[in-house]
Design an enzyme around this catalytic site. Structure first.
Site, PDB file in Angstrom:
ATOM      1  N   THR A 159       0.784  -1.093  -0.132  1.00 51.61           N
ATOM      2  CA  THR A 159       0.101   0.036   0.008  1.00 51.61           C
ATOM      3  C   THR A 159       0.970   1.244  -0.002  1.00 51.61           C
ATOM      4  O   THR A 159       0.548   2.110  -0.772  1.00 51.61           O
ATOM      5  CB  THR A 159      -0.879   0.035   1.174  1.00 51.61           C
ATOM      6  OG1 THR A 159      -1.609  -1.145   1.103  1.00 51.61           O
ATOM      7  CG2 THR A 159      -1.771   1.200   1.291  1.00 51.61           C
ATOM      8  N   LYS A 170       7.018  10.004  20.685  1.00 45.17           N
ATOM      9  CA  LYS A 170       7.205  10.767  21.872  1.00 45.17           C
ATOM     10  C   LYS A 170       5.797  11.202  22.437  1.00 45.17           C
ATOM     11  O   LYS A 170       5.759  11.935  23.489  1.00 45.17           O
ATOM     12  CB  LYS A 170       7.862  12.121  21.434  1.00 45.17           C
ATOM     13  CG  LYS A 170       9.023  12.203  20.603  1.00 45.17           C
ATOM     14  CD  LYS A 170       9.610  13.560  20.028  1.00 45.17           C
ATOM     15  CE  LYS A 170      10.688  13.209  19.074  1.00 45.17           C
ATOM     16  NZ  LYS A 170      10.896  14.553  18.475  1.00 45.17           N
ATOM     17  N   ARG A 196      -2.111   5.076   7.249  1.00 47.42           N
ATOM     18  CA  ARG A 196      -2.749   3.680   7.720  1.00 47.42           C
ATOM     19  C   ARG A 196      -2.199   4.136   9.283  1.00 47.42           C
ATOM     20  O   ARG A 196      -1.183   4.410   9.675  1.00 47.42           O
ATOM     21  CB  ARG A 196      -1.668   2.724   7.252  1.00 47.42           C
ATOM     22  CG  ARG A 196      -1.673   1.554   8.099  1.00 47.42           C
ATOM     23  CD  ARG A 196      -1.285   0.300   7.463  1.00 47.42           C
ATOM     24  NE  ARG A 196      -2.074  -0.077   6.079  1.00 47.42           N
ATOM     25  CZ  ARG A 196      -1.949  -1.036   5.250  1.00 47.42           C
ATOM     26  NH1 ARG A 196      -0.986  -1.965   5.453  1.00 47.42           N
ATOM     27  NH2 ARG A 196      -2.585  -1.580   4.109  1.00 47.42           N
ATOM     28  N   HIS A 238     -10.627  -0.471   4.194  1.00 49.22           N
ATOM     29  CA  HIS A 238      -9.227  -0.088   3.420  1.00 49.22           C
ATOM     30  C   HIS A 238      -9.810   0.093   2.028  1.00 49.22           C
ATOM     31  O   HIS A 238      -9.811  -0.956   1.086  1.00 49.22           O
ATOM     32  CB  HIS A 238      -8.547  -1.518   3.295  1.00 49.22           C
ATOM     33  CG  HIS A 238      -7.061  -1.392   2.980  1.00 49.22           C
ATOM     34  ND1 HIS A 238      -6.813  -0.168   2.219  1.00 49.22           N
ATOM     35  CD2 HIS A 238      -5.997  -2.132   2.777  1.00 49.22           C
ATOM     36  CE1 HIS A 238      -5.346  -0.463   2.013  1.00 49.22           C
ATOM     37  NE2 HIS A 238      -5.096  -1.636   2.182  1.00 49.22           N
TER      38      HIS A 238
END
Lengths: 304, 138
Positions: free
Chosen positions: A52, A80, A101, A129
């Site tokens: 993808t 972080k 994604r 998707h």
């Protein structure tokens, strides 16, 4: 500004237009080689991907545009503790369109609220998707001539298989589609999708044995049992090799059958099947590039 | 408080018998300074039995929350001892920050500050789904 979060964000007419454009791009890709020069696609992949992400990048490069992004959450500021919405807001200052994604379901829906550029859902957990579905639709249409009047078997992990969910939602809008749902009981299609099929009077059957369904299929859509969707490794190990398509099993099927798979595969399709002319999953991969070229083109046209 | 004659306030009528305490708690009526009467198991021609809540003050009520809990309720607005408005509730199409998604894979479980949004997807079965992940509210 339009985003693509679910396949149903696109009307059947818009899908037809995209597939026509994708077919034209596949026939003469160089005709579009400069069409997006100066535009930037950001690929935000908080979860690993080969096809993808690379197909999105290949698509934008084939259109003459540039790409930037990251391929795992560890290499972004989310490591972080930055929120998804802040990451997307930041990246939308650097790019003209974002393909993302994320392992969490609904992440692109949340991201669209803070993005200043169009968002394309490149897979959200086990949920949806839509660009894989466009790829699947393009492949089916090129083989079948149109998108209705077919019996399609969906086999494997129908519970967490986001490609299956999006494909069903896309195909129920065309007449004459019958679904044969092949899965172990633990990986059945989610109840809300079964209810959608029931409510709309779409014919479907549930099977546990692939052999029962194979002789009746025009298309077989195989899926991988996805290790990353299981909280319990023992369940994965027990279920992972439930279905393996082999040349012997394919003898039960029609010569006109076509075998699809969103890939990657593990064991669910024997490599011996690859040489069978009915196996078209690598042609499906090729189509993924062109349909994403078409999608980027149309979304940037709308945004401009 | 004379529960038969509110001068200015709200009467929640046709509450499904036994649900008045749930509504009292959900609408935080315990935090009001005015009088509130909960009338349980009243005979009703339409319902057999019903509950009623009378609030001796004109307050803002979240009708979406009320409609979600018990869509058959009638909200009567009382001014000068007379009913000036009757509101019939229905299941709301959208609920914001009323339900919480229980799907551990949903983005709402990890992203800070997201509004919890549920859509009514099946009025006949009274099913709400998370806007983000489509999980059904159990």
């Amino acid at each position: 500004m339009r985003h693509l979060i679910n396949i149903t964000d696109l009307t059947p007419d818009e899908i037809e237009d995209l597939l026509n454009l994708a077919d034209a791009m596949r026939a003469n890709p160089r005709d579009w080689g400069e069409s997006q020069r100066g535009r930037i696609l950001a690929t935000l992949f908080f979860e690993p991907s080969t096809r993808t992400r690379l197909s999105f990048e290949s698509a934008m490069l084939s259109l003459g545009g540039g790409v930037l992004g990251f391929s795992s959450a560890d290499s972004s500021s989310s490591a972080k503790g930055e929120s998804l919405q802040d990451t997307v807001r930041t990246v939308s200052c650097y790019a003209d369109i974002i393909a993302m994604r994320h392992p969490k379901e609904g992440a692109p829906m949340a991201a669209q609220y803070t993005s200043e550029v169009p968002i394309i859902n490149a897979g959200d957990g086990g949920h949806n998707h839509p660009t894989q579905t466009l790829t699947d639709l393009m492949t089916i249409r090129r083989e079948h001539g149109h998108l209705g009047d077919m019996t399609i078997g969906l086999c494997g992990d129908l519970k967490f298989g986001r490609t299956v969910h999006s494909l069903i939602l896309a195909l129920i809008r065309y007449p004459g589609v019958r679904f044969l749902l092949i899965s172990p009981p633990e990986l059945r299609l989610p109840e809300y999708l079964l209810n959608t099929l029931r409510d709309q009077g779409i014919p479907f059957e549930e099977h546990q044995a692939m052999e029962e369904a194979l002789p009746r299929l025009d298309f077989l859509y195989m899926t991988r049992v996805q290790k990353e969707r299981f909280f319990n490794e023992a369940d994965y190990v027990r279920l992972k090799d439930t279905y393996i398509l082999t040349p012997e099993k394919l003898r039960l099927a029609s010569p006109a059958l076509r075998v699809l798979h969103p890939l990657p595969r593990v064991n669910e399709i024997s490599t011996q099947v690859d040489a069978d002319p009915r196996a078209i999953y690598f042609d499906q991969v090729r189509n993924g590039r062109y349909v994403r070229m078409a999608l980027i083109t149309r979304m940037l046209e709308d945004f401009a | 408080m004379n529960i038969d004659s509110i001068k200015r306030g709200i009467v929640l009528d046709h509450i499904t018998a036994g649900r008045c305490m749930e509504i009292y708690r959900t609408l935080h009526l315990d935090q009001l300074e005015c009088s509130v009467a909960l009338i349980h198991n009243v005979k009703s021609v339409l319902m057999g039995r019903k509950d009623i809540i009378k609030i001796d003050e004109d307050i803002d009520i979240d009708l979406d929350v009320l409609g979600y809990i018990d869509p058959g309720i009638t909200v009567n607005i009382i001014v000068d001892g007379e009913i000036t408005e009757k509101k019939h509730l229905a299941l709301p199409e959208r609920l914001e920050n009323v339900l919480t998604c229980k799907n551990p894979r949903c983005i709402t479980t990890s992203e800070r500050g997201l509004t919890q949004v549920f859509r009514l997807t099946d009025p006949a079965r009274r099913i709400y789904r998370c806007l983000y992940c489509d999980a059904e509210q159990k």
